[in-house]
Scaffold this motif. Structure first.
Motif, PDB file in Angstrom:
ATOM      1  N   ALA A 143       0.838  -1.199   0.000  1.00  0.00           N
ATOM      2  CA  ALA A 143       0.000   0.000   0.000  1.00  0.00           C
ATOM      3  C   ALA A 143       0.876   1.253   0.000  1.00  0.00           C
ATOM      4  N   ALA A 181       2.391   1.815  -3.419  1.00  0.00           N
ATOM      5  CA  ALA A 181       1.426   2.452  -4.326  1.00  0.00           C
ATOM      6  C   ALA A 181       1.335   3.954  -4.061  1.00  0.00           C
ATOM      7  N   TYR A 211      -2.903  -3.397  -4.874  1.00  0.00           N
ATOM      8  CA  TYR A 211      -2.533  -2.027  -4.516  1.00  0.00           C
ATOM      9  C   TYR A 211      -1.855  -1.293  -5.684  1.00  0.00           C
ATOM     10  N   TRP A 253      -4.545   1.060  -7.653  1.00  0.00           N
ATOM     11  CA  TRP A 253      -5.390   1.918  -6.812  1.00  0.00           C
ATOM     12  C   TRP A 253      -6.305   2.819  -7.634  1.00  0.00           C
ATOM     13  N   TYR A 254      -5.916   3.111  -8.869  1.00  0.00           N
ATOM     14  CA  TYR A 254      -6.657   4.041  -9.710  1.00  0.00           C
ATOM     15  C   TYR A 254      -7.842   3.389 -10.419  1.00  0.00           C
ATOM     16  N   TYR A 305     -11.339  -1.485  -7.646  1.00  0.00           N
ATOM     17  CA  TYR A 305     -10.520  -1.841  -6.488  1.00  0.00           C
ATOM     18  C   TYR A 305     -10.599  -0.814  -5.354  1.00  0.00           C
ATOM     19  N   LYS A 306     -11.209   0.318  -5.602  1.00  0.00           N
ATOM     20  CA  LYS A 306     -11.130   1.410  -4.627  1.00  0.00           C
ATOM     21  C   LYS A 306     -11.810   1.075  -3.304  1.00  0.00           C
ATOM     22  N   ILE A 309      -9.703  -1.470  -1.408  1.00  0.00           N
ATOM     23  CA  ILE A 309      -8.508  -0.878  -0.816  1.00  0.00           C
ATOM     24  C   ILE A 309      -8.872  -0.053   0.420  1.00  0.00           C
ATOM     25  N   ARG A 310      -9.954   0.733   0.315  1.00  0.00           N
ATOM     26  CA  ARG A 310     -10.365   1.568   1.442  1.00  0.00           C
ATOM     27  C   ARG A 310     -10.715   0.697   2.649  1.00  0.00           C
ATOM     28  N   LEU A 365      -3.852   7.479  -1.163  1.00  0.00           N
ATOM     29  CA  LEU A 365      -4.182   6.725  -2.377  1.00  0.00           C
ATOM     30  C   LEU A 365      -5.511   7.150  -2.997  1.00  0.00           C
ATOM     31  N   LEU A 366      -6.511   7.351  -2.139  1.00  0.00           N
ATOM     32  CA  LEU A 366      -7.860   7.536  -2.657  1.00  0.00           C
ATOM     33  C   LEU A 366      -8.462   8.892  -2.341  1.00  0.00           C
ATOM     34  N   GLY A 369      -8.343  10.207  -7.715  1.00  0.00           N
ATOM     35  CA  GLY A 369      -7.200   9.296  -7.830  1.00  0.00           C
ATOM     36  C   GLY A 369      -6.391   9.506  -9.075  1.00  0.00           C
TER      37      GLY A 369
END
Length: 630
Positions: free
Chosen positions: A521, A524, A579, A582-583, A587-588, A591-592, A607-608, A616
């Motif tokens: 993470a 990224a 990771y 992330w964009y 996957y957002k 990841i969160r 990241l977000l 992003g």
């Protein structure tokens, strides 16, 4: 395909043998690759060396091993021996992804078609030959045999396997770059010496009856490994074995290695000293056609050949010693560099190719900028046991001058037939950062970098930081990520000075031993902050004869025998890999949620952004788009 007499190539058929007026063949080479007569392809190099020594050589390329063995019989019984190689890659790495999925193509086959070589090709070919011709010696070589010469972990079967000599039933194995031991073997074979009496040659391995004393050749001292059977029971003993093998494989004054395997003993003789300039020139200056064999004309291009046909390999070996890489295990850590004369001669030959348009695709090597680098005092190198000359710091005895390479680039540029000569191989960027490379006393690194960036970048430059976490990088034997940032700053300054827009392409690995989910993470986030939006990334594959493979299997570092955490399950590996992306909208949320569970809201923000805010998007200075198989 260029029209040339068929006799310009080493023969692939009996008709070609007969056209040469031969009544028999001295040596038959069996390879998992299609036959490309070019110095970048091992079978061609070995075959041309044999030819230069006066032997009649024929090649069996990608034989049918499934239901019809006529390919193995077409030349009959050779006078001296069979030589067997899986090809330019380990066949399992060639066949499968890091997730053990079967690849849909094969770059070393016409048309890129898959399915023209078996899994564990070296073993399969050798066993067939031993069944057909039990009294003819079989000599193994190539990267698959080299990396599997001792007890090793096989990721695809998830188990320890003995030396490939055991399963293959072959008579002898040449490990590493094979020119030097091969010439010794050929000399003795011509004298009528049987393989069973060729046991004093450097850089070969063989099986010996444990009930018979092993002769003491060449005043070699011997280091004994834990037996194969012990390794099966004790992962720590297996890990400890690896350190011995790696150290002895990279020493000039090395010991012979032995290992008990059942009622036999594996014997690995010490390596030859790294080839001198005249020796390596001799290999590259042989009369290659530099073309695929004409028989492949109707089956389509060979992707691996198309990639390198206008490239020049200027040296071998790598002193980086990266934990995940097999280069030093096969080619050695000491650099064998060609002479300027040999390199420039090859450039001239390339310019005569009818398809050549003025562009050299790569002036390179395993690491593009290690040409001519070596120890200032060779007596220090002779005693050295370090697996890397630049980790954790650059050895003060290492001459890291880039001047010979800069001058060679300029001489290539001066060739009137060359419009541009690019560097396509990865550049070892840490050698170009003054804060890391304290050996830069005359500023020649800056001169090299200016030359590289302004004259030899084909749209983008490949470099390999591999990770951002210091703990992971130490296990990888790579420098701190701060040096990549310094390099990028220097690179951007040169680009701005010359009004260039050539993105950096950084390589990264997920799931490497020592890497935890939070590390990925953070990777990224750090790369996003630098303006990178990574597109294609590499998941770690444990390949034989690497530190990382040993850690993956045993759970401990072979040099400290202390535990190292490694992602092994599919879920763990997928989590780390996500990771990178992330964009991507899909996957957002994952990841969160994941980072919130890890109590890392700071990384969520980086990241977000907030849930309703930051999209992003970044202003990327370069997308990561492509990587060679390792």
């Amino acid at each position: 395909m260029i029209e040339r007499p068929i006799t310009d190539w080493l023969p692939l058929t009996m008709k070609e043998v007969e056209k040469r007026g031969w009544d028999e063949v001295d040596i038959v080479l069996v390879s998992g690759d299609a036959y490309v007569d070019h110095p970048a392809f091992g079978t061609a190099v070995i075959g041309r060396i044999m030819e230069s020594e006066g032997f009649r050589v024929a090649i069996v390329a990608q034989p049918n091993w499934k239901d019809d063995l006529r390919d193995f019989k077409k030349f009959g019984k050779p006078k001296y021996f069979f030589g067997v190689t899986a090809g330019c890659m380990d066949s399992m790495v060639n066949h499968y992804t890091a997730n053990k999925r079967l690849r849909s193509n094969d770059s070393y086959t016409p048309g890129g078609e898959a399915g023209f070589r078996p899994d564990y090709a070296t073993t399969v070919y050798s066993k067939i030959l031993k069944e057909l011709y039990p009294d003819v010696p079989v000599l193994l070589g190539g990267i698959e045999a080299s990396l599997r010469r001792v007890t090793h972990y096989d990721y695809w079967q998830d188990k320890l396997m003995p030396s490939i000599l055991v399963d293959a039933g072959a008579d002898m194995l040449v490990y590493g770059m094979g020119e030097q031991p091969l010439r010794e073997i050929l000399k003795l074979a011509r004298q009528g010496v049987p393989f069973s009496s060729m046991r004093n040659i450097n850089q070969v391995a063989f099986m010996h009856d444990a009930r018979t004393p092993l002769a003491d050749y060449n005043d070699w001292s011997t280091v004994e490994l834990a037996s194969h059977e012990t390794c099966l029971k004790d992962k720590i003993k297996y890990a400890a074995n690896f350190k011995i093998v790696e150290v002895e494989s990279n020493k000039w004054q090395a010991n012979r290695i032995t290992q008990q395997v059942g009622n036999q003993v594996l014997v690995i003789n010490p390596p030859f000293k790294t080839m001198e300039e005249a020796e390596i020139d001799k290999s590259f200056d042989l009369p290659y056609t530099r073309l695929p064999h004409p028989k492949y004309k109707k089956r389509g291009p060979i992707p691996a050949y198309d990639m390198i046909k206008f490239s020049v390999n200027m040296h071998r070996g790598c002193f980086g010693g990266c934990s995940f890489c097999t280069i030093s295990a096969h080619q050695g850590k000491f650099i064998a560099s060609r002479s300027e004369k040999s390199v420039l001669k090859e450039v001239d030959e390339i310019t005569k190719h009818p398809e050549f348009k003025g562009y050299i695709s790569d002036l390179g090597g395993p690491s593009a900028n290690m040409y001519k680098m070596k120890g200032k005092d060779e007596s220090i190198c002779a005693r050295c046991q370090s697996p890397s000359c630049i980790h954790p710091v650059i050895c003060s005895n290492l001459d890291t001058s880039h001047k010979p390479l800069t001058e060679l680039y300029r001489k290539v540029d001066a060739n009137p037939a060359i419009k541009k000569a690019f560097v396509g191989s990865g550049v070892r960027y840490d050698l170009l950062v003054d804060d890391f490379n304290k050996n830069n006393n005359d500023g020649n690194h800056d001169e090299y970098m200016e030359q590289l960036v302004t004259r030899h970048v084909s749209g983008r430059l490949k470099v390999a930081p591999e990770h951002t976490a210091d703990d992971t990088l130490r296990i990888m034997r790579k420098p701190s990520f701060k040096y990549f940032k310094l390099f990028k700053k220097k690179y951007d300054q040169i680009q701005e000075k010359h009004n260039l827009k050539q993105p950096l392409i950084p390589y990264f690995i997920s799931s490497h031993p020592g890497c935890e989910e939070q590390d990925m993470a953070n990777l990224a986030a750090e790369t996003k902050d630098l303006g990178f939006q990574l597109e294609q990334v590499q998941d770690f594959t444990p390949t034989p004869m690497t530190v990382a493979e040993v850690i993956y299997y045993s759970g401990v570092h072979p040099y400290t025998l202390k535990p190292v955490k490694t992602a092994k399950t599919r879920d763990e590996k997928q989590a780390q890999n996500r990771y990178f992306f992330w964009y991507k909208p899909e996957y957002k949320d994952w990841i969160r949620n994941r980072l919130n569970k890890l109590n890392r809201p700071d990384l969520v923000e980086r990241l977000l952004g907030s849930k309703t805010g930051n999209s992003g998007k970044t202003t990327s200075s370069g997308n990561y788009s492509g990587r060679k198989k390792r």
